[in-house]
Scaffold this motif. Structure first.
Motif, mmCIF file in Angstrom:
data_model
loop_
_atom_site.group_PDB
_atom_site.id
_atom_site.type_symbol
_atom_site.label_atom_id
_atom_site.label_comp_id
_atom_site.label_asym_id
_atom_site.label_seq_id
_atom_site.Cartn_x
_atom_site.Cartn_y
_atom_site.Cartn_z
ATOM 1 N N HIS A 43 58.100 59.739 9.443
ATOM 2 C CA HIS A 43 57.242 60.950 9.642
ATOM 3 C C HIS A 43 55.789 60.409 9.702
ATOM 4 O O HIS A 43 55.454 59.583 8.795
ATOM 5 C CB HIS A 43 57.413 61.740 8.341
ATOM 6 N N GLU A 47 51.443 64.837 12.060
ATOM 7 C CA GLU A 47 52.639 65.549 12.569
ATOM 8 C C GLU A 47 53.499 66.491 11.489
ATOM 9 O O GLU A 47 54.413 65.684 11.363
ATOM 10 C CB GLU A 47 53.282 64.743 13.606
ATOM 11 N N SER A 48 52.781 67.429 10.986
ATOM 12 C CA SER A 48 53.512 67.946 9.938
ATOM 13 C C SER A 48 54.970 68.174 9.786
ATOM 14 O O SER A 48 55.816 68.245 9.081
ATOM 15 C CB SER A 48 52.566 69.215 9.317
ATOM 16 N N ASP A 49 55.323 68.788 11.074
ATOM 17 C CA ASP A 49 56.683 69.203 11.267
ATOM 18 C C ASP A 49 57.587 68.384 12.287
ATOM 19 O O ASP A 49 58.605 68.681 12.626
ATOM 20 C CB ASP A 49 56.611 70.721 12.022
ATOM 21 N N TYR A 51 59.069 64.660 13.362
ATOM 22 C CA TYR A 51 59.968 63.575 12.692
ATOM 23 C C TYR A 51 60.316 62.647 14.062
ATOM 24 O O TYR A 51 60.602 63.076 15.157
ATOM 25 C CB TYR A 51 61.230 63.791 12.157
#
Length: 234
Positions: A43, A47-49, A51
């Motif tokens: 992660h 890029e918080s959301d 993977y």
């Protein structure tokens, strides 16, 4: 009336020696290639959301018995658990892309393979590091090599990996002037460990190496930012 006790002498603890022993138990003693397409999932904080998946190159057995997934990352063949960097990425787990299963521990069949191989191939400890294992590179991994001074970068294909008795792992590159037969295979005289000739060796997956060869502007800009600190030190 109680008898006074003599004070116990203070115990001297050698922290450096303790750290060296702990580090030694983390060294790799055996490798096994990953041939079924299993991935490392990581992660990026920016890029918080999102993977990302990266193919595992191999699995490694440490002296303390722990088995870890290994990926070419920056300048090393790196255990996935070490990736805990807020800028470059944080390890989440392993993934089977065929079933989309996410798991935290190495698969049992790889653990058994490594343990059995380590028990079969017993190596004597020596003062000088010795070669104990070689693996071919199965992913088309490339190395960006930087030398002293103003020498230009070199983008070279990695043909294999060497594990030494001190736990170090080196990428094998080819000296084009010494190639006398193709395809290049492990054991060929033209192969040499990357850090034996180059000051800095950065690892890239095949698709990134192809972007560098095509001189993709965004890739070259990111590359320049990455290697700039290294270049300024030379």
């Amino acid at each position: 009336m109680g008898i006074p006790l003599s004070p116990r002498p203070a115990q001297v603890i050698d922290l450096d020696a303790m750290r060296q022993r702990q580090q030694a138990r983390k060294r790799l003693i055996r490798l096994a290639p990953e041939l079924d397409g299993l991935e490392m999932v990581y992660h990026l904080p920016d890029e918080s959301d999102a993977y990302f998946g990266m193919p595992l190159l191999a699995w490694g057995l440490r002296e303390d018995g722990e088995v870890v997934g290994l990926v070419p990352w920056m300048e090393h063949l790196t255990p996935c658990q070490v990736l805990d960097d807020p800028e470059h990425g944080r390890f989440i787990g392993y993934r089977d892309p065929e079933t989309e299963e996410l798991f935290e521990l190495p698969p049992d069949h790889k653990v058994m393979e490594l343990e059995q191989a380590a028990a079969y191939f017993e190596y004597e400890t020596t003062d000088e590091p010795t070669l104990i294992q070689q693996l071919p590179d199965t992913q088309g991994t490339h190395a960006l090599c930087m030398d002293e001074g103003d020498a230009p970068w070199q983008l070279k294909q990695i043909f294999g990996w060497r594990l030494y008795s001190d736990g170090a792992v080196e990428a094998l590159l080819a000296d084009e002037q010494l190639v006398d037969s193709t395809p290049i295979l492990l054991g060929d005289a033209c192969l040499y460990p990357g850090h034996s000739r180059h000051r800095v060796v950065y690892f890239f997956q095949r698709q990134i190496a192809n972007r560098i060869r095509r001189e993709d502007p965004a890739t070259l800009e990111a590359l320049a930012l990455m290697v700039m600190p290294e270049s300024s030190e030379s």
